[in-house]
Motif scaffolding. Sequence first.
Motif, mmCIF file in Angstrom:
data_model
loop_
_atom_site.group_PDB
_atom_site.id
_atom_site.type_symbol
_atom_site.label_atom_id
_atom_site.label_comp_id
_atom_site.label_asym_id
_atom_site.label_seq_id
_atom_site.Cartn_x
_atom_site.Cartn_y
_atom_site.Cartn_z
ATOM 1 N N PHE A 207 0.888 -1.120 0.038
ATOM 2 C CA PHE A 207 0.012 0.093 -0.001
ATOM 3 C C PHE A 207 0.720 1.297 0.126
ATOM 4 O O PHE A 207 0.618 2.171 -0.666
ATOM 5 N N THR A 208 1.883 1.383 0.903
ATOM 6 C CA THR A 208 2.884 2.468 0.899
ATOM 7 C C THR A 208 3.440 2.614 -0.281
ATOM 8 O O THR A 208 3.668 3.601 -0.825
ATOM 9 N N ASN A 209 4.193 1.540 -0.726
ATOM 10 C CA ASN A 209 4.910 1.625 -2.089
ATOM 11 C C ASN A 209 3.989 2.261 -3.116
ATOM 12 O O ASN A 209 4.574 3.025 -4.065
ATOM 13 N N ASP A 210 2.755 1.744 -3.308
ATOM 14 C CA ASP A 210 1.847 2.122 -4.462
ATOM 15 C C ASP A 210 1.478 3.450 -4.152
ATOM 16 O O ASP A 210 1.469 4.221 -5.126
ATOM 17 N N TYR A 211 1.416 3.889 -3.196
ATOM 18 C CA TYR A 211 0.856 5.399 -2.836
ATOM 19 C C TYR A 211 2.211 6.524 -3.348
ATOM 20 O O TYR A 211 2.082 7.187 -3.950
ATOM 21 N N VAL A 212 3.390 5.985 -2.682
ATOM 22 C CA VAL A 212 4.585 6.614 -3.202
ATOM 23 C C VAL A 212 4.891 6.679 -4.786
ATOM 24 O O VAL A 212 5.039 7.743 -5.247
ATOM 25 N N SER A 213 4.476 5.596 -5.259
ATOM 26 C CA SER A 213 4.782 5.530 -6.745
ATOM 27 C C SER A 213 3.756 6.314 -7.403
ATOM 28 O O SER A 213 3.927 7.097 -8.588
ATOM 29 N N ALA A 214 2.433 6.149 -6.986
ATOM 30 C CA ALA A 214 1.353 7.256 -7.304
ATOM 31 C C ALA A 214 1.862 8.722 -7.483
ATOM 32 O O ALA A 214 1.607 9.624 -8.288
ATOM 33 N N LEU A 215 2.311 8.917 -6.423
ATOM 34 C CA LEU A 215 2.782 10.550 -5.972
ATOM 35 C C LEU A 215 4.064 10.900 -6.860
ATOM 36 O O LEU A 215 3.710 11.801 -7.756
ATOM 37 N N ARG A 216 4.878 9.843 -7.213
ATOM 38 C CA ARG A 216 5.784 10.110 -7.907
ATOM 39 C C ARG A 216 5.710 10.391 -9.543
ATOM 40 O O ARG A 216 5.946 11.151 -10.210
ATOM 41 N N THR A 217 4.484 9.332 -9.988
ATOM 42 C CA THR A 217 4.268 9.448 -11.390
ATOM 43 C C THR A 217 2.677 10.413 -11.473
ATOM 44 O O THR A 217 2.453 10.377 -12.839
ATOM 45 N N GLY A 218 2.426 10.996 -10.574
ATOM 46 C CA GLY A 218 1.062 11.968 -10.739
ATOM 47 C C GLY A 218 0.042 11.149 -10.921
ATOM 48 O O GLY A 218 -0.912 11.633 -11.791
ATOM 49 N N LYS A 219 -0.179 10.031 -10.616
ATOM 50 C CA LYS A 219 -1.354 8.914 -10.943
ATOM 51 C C LYS A 219 -2.018 8.833 -9.680
ATOM 52 O O LYS A 219 -2.534 7.718 -9.105
ATOM 53 N N MET A 220 -2.424 9.956 -8.895
ATOM 54 C CA MET A 220 -3.147 9.697 -7.719
ATOM 55 C C MET A 220 -4.412 9.397 -7.913
ATOM 56 O O MET A 220 -5.064 8.592 -7.078
ATOM 57 N N ASN A 221 -4.934 9.710 -8.947
ATOM 58 C CA ASN A 221 -6.484 8.976 -9.134
ATOM 59 C C ASN A 221 -6.590 7.950 -9.259
ATOM 60 O O ASN A 221 -7.568 7.127 -8.722
ATOM 61 N N ASP A 222 -5.701 7.204 -10.129
ATOM 62 C CA ASP A 222 -5.694 5.772 -10.188
ATOM 63 C C ASP A 222 -5.583 5.045 -8.939
ATOM 64 O O ASP A 222 -6.219 4.016 -8.523
ATOM 65 N N PHE A 223 -4.724 5.525 -8.133
ATOM 66 C CA PHE A 223 -4.462 4.907 -6.633
ATOM 67 C C PHE A 223 -5.933 5.223 -5.990
ATOM 68 O O PHE A 223 -6.336 4.051 -5.642
ATOM 69 N N LYS A 224 -6.537 6.192 -5.949
ATOM 70 C CA LYS A 224 -7.547 6.248 -5.102
ATOM 71 C C LYS A 224 -8.621 5.456 -5.837
ATOM 72 O O LYS A 224 -9.491 4.584 -5.011
ATOM 73 N N ASN A 225 -8.847 5.379 -6.943
ATOM 74 C CA ASN A 225 -9.808 4.277 -7.672
ATOM 75 C C ASN A 225 -9.696 2.895 -7.223
ATOM 76 O O ASN A 225 -10.542 2.259 -6.695
ATOM 77 N N ARG A 226 -8.267 2.593 -7.204
ATOM 78 C CA ARG A 226 -7.986 1.398 -6.762
ATOM 79 C C ARG A 226 -8.408 0.888 -5.436
ATOM 80 O O ARG A 226 -8.976 -0.238 -5.123
ATOM 81 N N TYR A 227 -8.091 1.828 -4.378
ATOM 82 C CA TYR A 227 -8.514 1.438 -3.160
ATOM 83 C C TYR A 227 -9.783 1.960 -2.417
ATOM 84 O O TYR A 227 -10.271 1.222 -1.657
ATOM 85 N N ARG A 228 -10.568 2.911 -3.230
ATOM 86 C CA ARG A 228 -11.673 3.232 -2.413
ATOM 87 C C ARG A 228 -13.022 2.608 -3.240
ATOM 88 O O ARG A 228 -13.909 2.886 -2.737
#
Length: 470
Positions: A207-228
């Motif tokens: 979860f942490t790694n995913d979040y960090v890489s979403a931040l880095r690649t600017g893909k926060m929306n994908d991250f949120k979609n995935r978990y929420r």
Amino acid sequence: MNTIELWQAVLGELELSLSKANFTTWFKSTFISEISEHSLTVGVPNMFTLTWLEKKHAKEIIKSVQEHTGGNIKHITFRVETRQIPAQMVPVAGKPEPQPVYHAPEQPVQSPKDFFTEQPSDVQENRTGEFSLNGKYCFETFIVGKQNELAHAAAQAVSNQPGGVYNPLYIYGGVGLGKTHLLQAIGNELLRKNPNLRILYITCERFTNDYVSALRTGKMNDFKNRYRMVDTLLIDDIQFLGGKESTQEEFFHTFNQLFQNNKQLVFSSDRPPKAIPSLEARLSSRLEQGMMADVGSPDFETRVAILESKCREKVYQIEHDILNHIASVVQTNVRELEGALNKVIAFHQFKNIRPTLDTVKPILTSFQPSSLKKNVTPKQLIHTVSIYFDIRIEDLLGKSREKKLAFPRQIIMYLMREEMKSSYPSIGNELGGRDHTTAMHAYEKISECLTADEKLQHDLELIKQRLYTS
Ligand code: ADP
Ligand code: MG
């Protein structure tokens, strides 16, 4: 004494004989609903609690009520009923927690399909990623003993009624005691009942790694979609959130959104939320607000039952006295127990001979508790305690007497004495050149605290486990 006072007195007594998680779980929201000369009716919040209290605590309750009322009550019944309970009745130790405030979801989101375990058939076969459930971890293969019955019952309740009364479910305890197994069993069971559910099992690290890489690649929306967008979120080893501030922030929003939509959340950890260093208070209070269940080390009978079950799984026969022997040597945790069994089986299959006590004993020497203890050095102990409490070694050995440092320091001194049989002067030496009387005092103090302090008992258990299994 009115019924409120009576119940309070009864709970006060029961509290002493149960762990905090256990007590809170079963007695929160209970009250005396009716009382007559010979019988008592207790209101409970749901059927699950009703069955449990009936089975496990009816006798104790009657006994305690008799003591307080002079002995006329003979029958007890439980009834599902809700009632506003006066604040002072809520049987939770410590301060009342502030009620959580939920944040509205940030935006509607769509779920990327590939992230979820979609069908039971995938579940059975996919043993590669952390995202997937492993079919072998199911309720059928989980052996229930006294030390895990609460966690097991809660896990089953959650898989029967996800998003229901036990949300979130928080399972905690030392390594190799079946936490991952239970989380996975919940996922597998939910999917078996409804293959369309979106179940996400993930480790906290991932979860942490995913979040960090979403931040880095600017893909926060994908991250949120995935978990929420999941129906059930299972996060393993949540203690690794400690100290990761921005991940905690994100986790907080994920938690709130899912919780608000009655989605089931399940977490595992090696310790209770409050004991995770550098975890925000708002998070630990949320993690605690549902059901907490601890898992402990299996007793001898359970260890034997686990070995029998693993032998059946592997279709390999071992005589009962040999299983007893393995169970008496390997006491730490189930993972070690399985490891020992695998070693025994592999050896005998390779040699193509039947296991006997004589052939098995030498294989198990590395699992002997005494030989394990010999290998641990004071440095390793200090290191383990420093990581456990998230305190720097220099500070542990240093001069400051701040309570936050002094207590872990005393734990080290206690363990050196208890586990390594070190002399008081050498203990003082190892801890930055302290006097031997300081070591003596520490030993006495911790020994005394241990008799009453359950959290301390739990901490020491976990520290020892880490020390001997790492
Ligand atoms: P944890 O996550 O608590 O470190 P795991 O769930 O990974 O522990 O358990 C370690 C191993 O022991 C797994 O193979 C698991 O299937 C097995 N195990 C643990 N508890 C039990 C149990 N009560 N019955 C059967 N197998 C168990
Ligand atoms: Mg695990």
